[in-house]
Enzyme design. Structure first.
Site, PDB file in Angstrom:
ATOM      1  N   CYS A 188       0.832  -1.205   0.000  1.00 17.16           N
ATOM      2  CA  CYS A 188       0.000   0.000   0.000  1.00 17.16           C
ATOM      3  C   CYS A 188       0.870   1.260   0.000  1.00 17.16           C
ATOM      4  O   CYS A 188       1.359   1.675   1.051  1.00 17.16           O
ATOM      5  CB  CYS A 188      -0.925  -0.016   1.214  1.00 17.16           C
ATOM      6  SG  CYS A 188      -1.928   1.466   1.350  1.00 17.16           S
ATOM      7  N   CYS A 231      -0.513   4.146   2.100  1.00 14.55           N
ATOM      8  CA  CYS A 231      -0.292   4.020   3.541  1.00 14.55           C
ATOM      9  C   CYS A 231       1.181   4.285   3.891  1.00 14.55           C
ATOM     10  O   CYS A 231       1.482   4.877   4.920  1.00 14.55           O
ATOM     11  CB  CYS A 231      -0.637   2.611   4.031  1.00 14.55           C
ATOM     12  SG  CYS A 231      -2.078   1.892   3.275  1.00 14.55           S
ATOM     13  N   ASP A 232       2.113   3.826   3.065  1.00 11.32           N
ATOM     14  CA  ASP A 232       3.509   3.737   3.515  1.00 11.32           C
ATOM     15  C   ASP A 232       4.519   4.595   2.760  1.00 11.32           C
ATOM     16  O   ASP A 232       5.675   4.677   3.184  1.00 11.32           O
ATOM     17  CB  ASP A 232       3.965   2.265   3.450  1.00 11.32           C
ATOM     18  CG  ASP A 232       3.161   1.400   4.404  1.00 11.32           C
ATOM     19  OD1 ASP A 232       2.690   1.935   5.427  1.00 11.32           O
ATOM     20  OD2 ASP A 232       2.977   0.204   4.130  1.00 11.32           O
TER      21      ASP A 232
END
Ligand SMILES: Cc1cc2nc3c(=O)[nH]c(=O)nc-3n(C[C@H](O)[C@H](O)[C@H](O)COP(=O)(O)OP(=O)(O)OC[C@H]3O[C@@H](n4cnc5c(N)ncnc54)[C@H](O)[C@@H]3O)c2cc1C
Length: 308
Positions: free
Chosen positions: A134, A137-138
């Site tokens: 992701c 997200c990261d």
């Protein structure tokens, strides 16, 4: 809490939320069950620019909020729980949650799909600590760093492009000598000087020390040559698998476990429908998931009417 509904929708991604909007507007006696929080994979999507109605695109998070708000307007019951098993042996279908069970006359399965793993050494060791599926997200953890990314489809290329907003460089590793992504994404990736394509190659190992990814090994599938790339993280986008384990093989599926349906989204069990990424479909996108859901609710309504 009621323990019996005309319609239960399992999964609150775009398909499930749309099913709930349609069921609510049709004043159906319906329940939506979602085990994490409404939104599904849209929650991990940075920017969606191919969903009609948003000419400049829209963030995944904002589209979730809008769909959720729209669903709430129509008053369908929502429960936060994981469906662990289902039973289709009686005329009324039974759904088991952790602490109770519910019966329903019709069911829409909208449980989506989850990312596949590469199944290479180091992937599990560093999962969530340098290995991610992701970018939304990261990516921020890799500001000005070098990362590897694996895949060549729409999601892989779109996510690699998103990574370039943060990282110094992305090695995009792809097993073929051309990308599968749509042309516009291919053009953007090829024109982006932060992306280096590693063609004809597979990632064979993720290595590092302690809690940190330090390198990946790639193998050229044509020459057999291997080389090590120094990276700080690794993103993997190599397809998805259906979230259908709770069904315990009780419905007809394809060879990969995606649920077979007819054109009305009906599965091999009458009154049970599957929509979105969990079903066998040529395209897994938000727009196809929401279309499936509209068809399934319409079919469920007709099924209920034919039964009474
Ligand atoms: C990184 C990324 C980028 C993407 N970019 C785009 C894009 O730009 N445009 C586009 O159109 N599509 C994009 N997609 C694809 C799109 O997000 C999916 O096709 C879409 O979300 C599928 O919707 P769905 O409702 O079928 O499933 P999902 O979104 O997977 O939702 C399924 C829901 O079911 C819930 N669930 C699963 N099992 C259970 C259970 N047993 N009990 C209760 N709840 C359960 C899950 O928690 C989840 O919320 C992207 C996907 C990813 C991963």
């Amino acid at each position: 809490m009621k323990d019996s509904y005309d319609l239960v929708i399992i999964g609150g991604g775009p398909a499930g939320l749309t099913a709930a909007i349609y069921a609510g507007r049709a004043r159906m006696d319906a329940l939506l069950i979602e085990m994490i929080s409404p939104g599904g994979q849209m929650l991990t999507t940075d920017w969606i620019e191919n969903y009609p109605g948003f000419p400049e695109g829209i963030s995944g998070g904002e589209l979730v909020m809008k769909m959720n708000e729209q669903m709430e307007r129509f008053g369908v019951d929502v429960e936060s729980a994981e469906v662990t098993t289902v039973d289709f042996s009686e005329t009324s279908h039974r759904i088991t949650l952790e602490d109770r069970s519910i019966s329903c006359r019709t069911m829409i399965i909208a449980t989506g799909a989850s990312p596949n793993k590469l199944k290479v050494p180091g992937e599990d060791t560093f999962y969530g600590k340098g290995v991610s599926t992701c970018a939304t997200c990261d990516a921020a953890f890799y500001r000005d760093k070098v990362v590897a990314a694996v895949g060549g489809g729409d999601t892989a290329v779109q996510e690699a492009l998103f990574l370039t907003k943060f990282v110094e460089k992305v090695y995009l590793i792809h097993r073929r000598d051309e990308l599968r992504a749509t042309k516009i994404l291919q053009e953007r990736a090829l024109a982006n000087d932060k992306i280096e394509l590693v063609w004809d190659s597979v990632l064979t190992e993720i290595g590092g020390s302690g809690m940190t990814v330090e390198q990946v090994t790639v193998k050229n599938v044509k020459t057999g040559a291997t080389r090590s790339l120094a990276v700080d993280g690794c993103f993997v986008w190599v397809g998805t698998k259906p979230n259908a384990r709770f069904l315990n093989n009780s419905l007809k599926t394809d060879d990969w476990g995606f649920i077979w349906t007819d054109q009305h989204m009906q599965t091999s069990v009458p009154g049970v429908y599957a929509v979105g990424d969990v079903r066998t479909t040529p395209l897994r996108q938000v727009v196809t998931a929401v279309g499936d859901a509209a068809i399934a609710v319409h079919a469920a309504e007709e099924y209920l009417q034919s039964e009474t």
